[in-house]
Every structure is written in C-alpha cells, then in structure tokens.
Scaffold this active site. Structure first.
Site, PDB file in Angstrom:
ATOM      1  N   GLU A  37     -61.931  49.969  25.857  1.00 35.25           N
ATOM      2  CA  GLU A  37     -60.882  50.847  26.364  1.00 35.25           C
ATOM      3  C   GLU A  37     -60.862  52.167  25.605  1.00 35.25           C
ATOM      4  OE1 GLU A  37     -55.977  50.963  26.834  1.00 35.25           O
ATOM      5  OE2 GLU A  37     -56.982  49.220  25.956  1.00 35.25           O
ATOM      6  N   PRO A  58     -73.435  46.092  26.492  1.00 31.93           N
ATOM      7  CA  PRO A  58     -73.824  44.917  27.283  1.00 31.93           C
ATOM      8  C   PRO A  58     -72.719  44.466  28.229  1.00 31.93           C
ATOM      9  CG  PRO A  58     -73.397  44.308  24.999  1.00 31.93           C
ATOM     10  CD  PRO A  58     -73.370  45.796  25.058  1.00 31.93           C
ATOM     11  N   PRO A 238     -24.461  74.669  26.768  1.00 33.50           N
ATOM     12  CA  PRO A 238     -23.219  74.743  25.988  1.00 33.50           C
ATOM     13  C   PRO A 238     -23.364  75.363  24.606  1.00 33.50           C
ATOM     14  CG  PRO A 238     -24.083  72.526  25.951  1.00 33.50           C
ATOM     15  CD  PRO A 238     -24.958  73.291  26.898  1.00 33.50           C
ATOM     16  N   ASP A 261     -23.740  86.799  26.809  1.00 29.11           N
ATOM     17  CA  ASP A 261     -22.320  86.575  26.549  1.00 29.11           C
ATOM     18  C   ASP A 261     -22.091  86.348  25.061  1.00 29.11           C
ATOM     19  OD1 ASP A 261     -21.830  86.740  29.226  1.00 29.11           O
ATOM     20  OD2 ASP A 261     -21.830  84.577  29.566  1.00 29.11           O
ATOM     21  N   LYS A 283     -17.676  88.336  27.988  1.00 26.85           N
ATOM     22  CA  LYS A 283     -16.426  88.321  28.745  1.00 26.85           C
ATOM     23  C   LYS A 283     -15.640  87.103  28.291  1.00 26.85           C
ATOM     24  CE  LYS A 283     -16.149  89.435  32.992  1.00 26.85           C
ATOM     25  NZ  LYS A 283     -15.385  90.646  32.768  1.00 26.85           N
ATOM     26  N   GLY A 315     -23.538  77.847  29.537  1.00 22.90           N
ATOM     27  CA  GLY A 315     -23.418  76.844  30.584  1.00 22.90           C
ATOM     28  C   GLY A 315     -24.387  77.071  31.713  1.00 22.90           C
ATOM     29  N   ALA A 345     -20.978  72.753  30.813  1.00 26.81           N
ATOM     30  CA  ALA A 345     -20.243  72.183  29.682  1.00 26.81           C
ATOM     31  C   ALA A 345     -19.696  70.796  29.981  1.00 26.81           C
ATOM     32  CB  ALA A 345     -19.107  73.129  29.289  1.00 26.81           C
ATOM     33  N   MET A 398     -11.593  76.391  30.965  1.00 26.83           N
ATOM     34  CA  MET A 398     -10.736  77.533  30.608  1.00 26.83           C
ATOM     35  C   MET A 398      -9.266  77.218  30.869  1.00 26.83           C
ATOM     36  SD  MET A 398     -13.186  80.528  32.217  1.00 26.83           S
ATOM     37  CE  MET A 398     -13.389  79.630  33.779  1.00 26.83           C
TER      38      MET A 398
END
Length: 492
Positions: A37, A58, A238, A261, A283, A315, A345, A398
């Site tokens: 193998e 063989p 997150p 952000d 923001k 997110g 999140a 939020m």
C-alpha cells in the site's frame, strides 16, 4: 588577494537541512521495489509526474492492484511479477523501495549506489538519498514542504495551511503565464515595464477570479485610471480571525483599499495585504459615526480610480450589515460588487454557549431581529407572537439599550417571565462577557454589561442548557487555521 576567513562577506543563505530540487520525470523510467500500500502511494505520485513506473513485486496488495487497473491521467505503470534484482536499476532516473527490513534496505541502497541511481526507502530516512515532501499541487505551480524527515506530520500541517491560501484558479493562471511568456518578453523590455505586467498578472491570479481562456497582454499594463475597479463586501465574522472564510482572506490579500468597521479586530486586519490602504469607517449606535451616504460615496470614488475596495464588516454583511444600501449605490454607478458571507454573531454565540438555535426538542424556528431602529428605539411593528413562543428561538442584535422596552412588550403579550434568556457581549473576543437569566431579569442582565462592546440577547427554551463559557481562544494559535506569518509569506 584572497580574503581571510574572518573577513568573508555574510552568507546570503542560512544552512539548509536538505536542498529542495524539482526533478523532471516526464517520460523517464522509475523503478519501484515492492507492491505494498505504501508503494502504491508513491507509484501514483511518480506517475502523476509523468514517469513510467516499473513495479517489481511477486505479489501485490489490493491498493497496488487497484492502481494498476486504473486509467492514469499522466505517466504509466508496469508490473514485473517477480522480486527485484540488479537489472531493475538499469537506466532508472531514480528508485523508490519499500523494504521488508533493514537488511533488505541495505541491499537495495548498495545496488542503487552501484548503478549510480538515487534511492528513497520508504519510512527509512537513514537509507534515503532523496525525500518526498508534502505537496501543494497547483501544477505547473508545485509547492513542496520538507522537514528533512524529522517531523512528517508537521510538514503535512504546513501543507494544509498553504492549501487554504492558494486558490484553485492559480493552476489556470500559471498555465496562462506559460502561454504569454514569450509575448511578454518580446513586448516589454527588462525592468519596470515587464515587472509592471507581471505584478498586474499576479494581482489578477490571486483575486479569486478564474483564469480566462486568453489574455490581452496590453490590458494589464494600462494606466491605473483605465482599470475597472470593483468592491467586495466581506464578512469578518464576530472578531476571531480563525472564523474568517478562505474567500475572505483571499479578498483581504488582493485589496488595494480596506474600509473597515471599528468592531473589526486587529487579528483580522493582520491578515490583510500589507500594501493595502486601511481606512476606518465605523458605524456604532449612539456614537458619532461616518454617515452611510459618505461611506457609499467613498467606495464609489475609490472603485472609479481602478481600486479593488474591500468593505470589511463585522459578522455577515447581509445580516443587519447594511449590505443592501451599499449594493444598491454601487449598482447605480455600474461598479462590479461581490459579497463574501461571514459567520454572523448569533451563530458564534450558539457555538460558544454549546447550544443549537434549532434544537428539535425546543425550536423549529429561529428569528434574528434588530433591537435598534433608525431612531434608536425598539422597532415598531415587531410581531411578538411570531418572535417568541412554543418551538421558537430568538436572537436580538443591538438590543442592550432597548432591553427594558422589549421585556415589557413580551410580558404584556403573555410570554412567561421565566423564559430562559442569555446576554452576551463581544462574542468570541478576549473581553467576551456572558449573563444567564430569564426574561423578567433581562434588563438587569443588559445593565450588568459594563464594557463597550456589541451585545446579543438570546431568548427561548433552547438556551436553558446554555453552558458557562471559558475565555475565548482568539487569534491564530491553534489547529490548522491561518497564521499571519504564513499569510504574509504568501502575500502578494
């Protein structure tokens, strides 16, 4: 005049455990001693390199039998149904052997040396004149990693990391480079013009786009002002850099400008292209922030300058991320834009709490809802009956400032005050904080969050079994995820 040793110039290369060499085996004969193998794995690799592999054994184990019966995309296999002998080494480019014991390994190496043929004895480094590294295949781009036989598992782990960073389309781009190379040498002189072409070519190759069937060489050296810019909205998840998708990392690595952000972690930004200009356009509710119209205008302006603009959002851009407004403004201007989803999140919160948002014994429906309208109050028109009830879970984004109004509204609708509630702040970040309680104590739970970070509220019986959480393992320290050193070693 010969220099004294002490005056020698510093070495340009640190010592190497092995010399990395890429061997062309197209049409060459390779002897493979053994039908096991392990030998089958090497036979397949050698044949993929275009070699004619002659197997001396063989008997064959099932893996080798199956390989011999297959149609191979490259190279060929031939079985000699007998033990190996000295004639197996004649005219061989190299020999690979699977020895039964050390005595046979010594005999194989002695025969190979007599024939002047390099040999590798599988899993016996002391008897190997050459070694197989862990391979990342984007042929004609081939990356091989060696630990000089000291730690093969480490080599495999490094390979997996590199695999995540090299897009599959790179194979097509590398092939395309071969077809245009002569044209480039003829069209552009040495130095800056030729380098400008190849830098643009590489930028395209790592952009995530597929390789075109043909390439207009002149288009890649046009002035920046004539290049078509584009925007990619990227979900950063997150905060934990290990939760980024591969596509997100590739977008960061091909960006000219990143508008991010203020919730984006430093670990995520560390994965970005070093040369990319970074501009924070955060923001946040209840704070002085960039106006959305100003962000839209800035994206449009930069894209029209021919830049690849990455708008990096925490997110998922499509879950309370104002992606709709930004996409609409870009479409009006005819600017190409794509979206790379991120882990929202709520999903990260569920993973940290060890719960399922839709556990079939508790919730057949889950709602994501914002607790913050444009005016800063609880949104009007919320369907509280649909939000919370039997078989339902809800996650409020939020909602810290409006938790009192939310609680009062739900209690007025007959929702029991004992309904399990969880408040989590700064999910998956070092400052993560968790509160466990019930609906009637939810306002106090939100008030207990003293840090200034994003807050999630989870409601429903699915959260009754939420486990206490240990400090999050952030950054890039464990597993096979990205690390910044690997990313910047491959950065363009």
């Amino acid at each position: 005049m010969r220099r004294k040793l002490s005056e020698a110039a510093p070495a340009r290369m640190e010592p190497l455990a092995v010399l990395p060499v890429f061997l062309n085996l197209q049409g060459k004969r390779v002897a493979l001693l053994g039908g096991t193998e392990a030998a089958a794995w090497k036979a397949e690799l050698l044949a993929a390199s275009g070699a004619h592999v002659e197997v001396y054994a063989p008997t064959l184990e099932p893996e080798m039998e199956a390989l011999l019966a297959r149609d191979l995309p490259a190279g060929s296999l031939q079985w000699h149904e007998r033990p190996w002998a000295l004639d197996a080494f004649a005219n061989a480019a190299c020999v690979v052997a699977d020895a039964a014991d050390e005595a046979e390994a010594k005999a194989m190496v002695c025969a190979a040396r007599g024939a002047g043929v390099p040999i590798n004895v599988i899993d016996m480094p002391a008897y190997c004149q050459f070694q197989f590294g862990s391979i990342v295949n984007r042929s004609p781009v081939v990356v091989s990693i060696s630990t000089a036989g000291a730690a093969p598992i480490l080599g495999q782990a490094i390979r997996r990391r590199i695999e995540t960073l090299l897009p599959r389309a790179l194979q097509g781009w590398a092939g395309l480079a071969q077809t245009v190379r002569a044209q480039v040498l003829q069209r552009f002189g040495p130095g800056a013009p030729r380098r400008a072409f190849w830098e643009r070519f590489v930028d395209r190759a790592f952009s995530g786009d597929g390789a075109p069937a043909q390439l207009d060489v002149a288009s890649l050296v046009a002035d920046d002002g004539n290049r078509a810019g584009r925007v990619t909205l990227v979900g950063a998840g997150p905060g934990d850099a290990e939760l980024l998708t591969l596509k997100a990392v590739r977008a960061l690595q091909s960006a000219d400008v990143i508008l991010f952000d203020d919730l984006i972690s430093d670990d995520v930004l560390e994965l970005a292209r070093r040369e990319a200009k970074r501009m924070m356009v955060g923001k946040r509710g209840g704070r002085d922030s960039c106006r959305q119209d100003d962000i839209n205008a800035l994206m449009i302006k930069l894209a029209k300058q021919g830049k690849h603009v990455v708008r990096l959002k925490s997110g998922d851009p499509s879950v309370f991320g104002r992606a709709g407004e930004e996409l609409a403004s870009l479409r009006v201007e005819g600017i190409a834009c794509t979206v790379v989803p991120g882990i929202t999140a709520a999903s990260a919160m569920a993973s940290r709490l060890g719960v399922s948002l839709t556990h079939r014994d508790h919730a057949q429906c889950v709602s994501f809802v914002t607790g913050h309208s444009k005016r800063g109050s609880l949104p009007e028109g919320l369907d509280y009956d649909a939000l919370i009830g039997e078989g339902r879970s809800a996650v409020v984004y939020m909602g810290a400032r409006t938790a009192g109004d939310l609680t009062a509204s739900l209690l007025a609708k007959g929702v029991p005050g004992s309904l399990p509630a969880v408040v989590m702040q700064s999910v998956c970040r070092p400052e993560e904080t968790v509160w466990h309680g019930s609906l009637d104590t939810l306002p106090a739970g939100c008030a207990s969050m003293v840090a200034d970070g994003p807050v999630l509220i989870a409601l429903g019986t699915a959260f009754a079994q939420a486990k206490p959480v240990a400090a999050p393992q952030t950054g890039t320290q464990t597993g096979d995820a990205f690390d910044t050193a690997t990313v910047h070693a491959l950065a363009i």
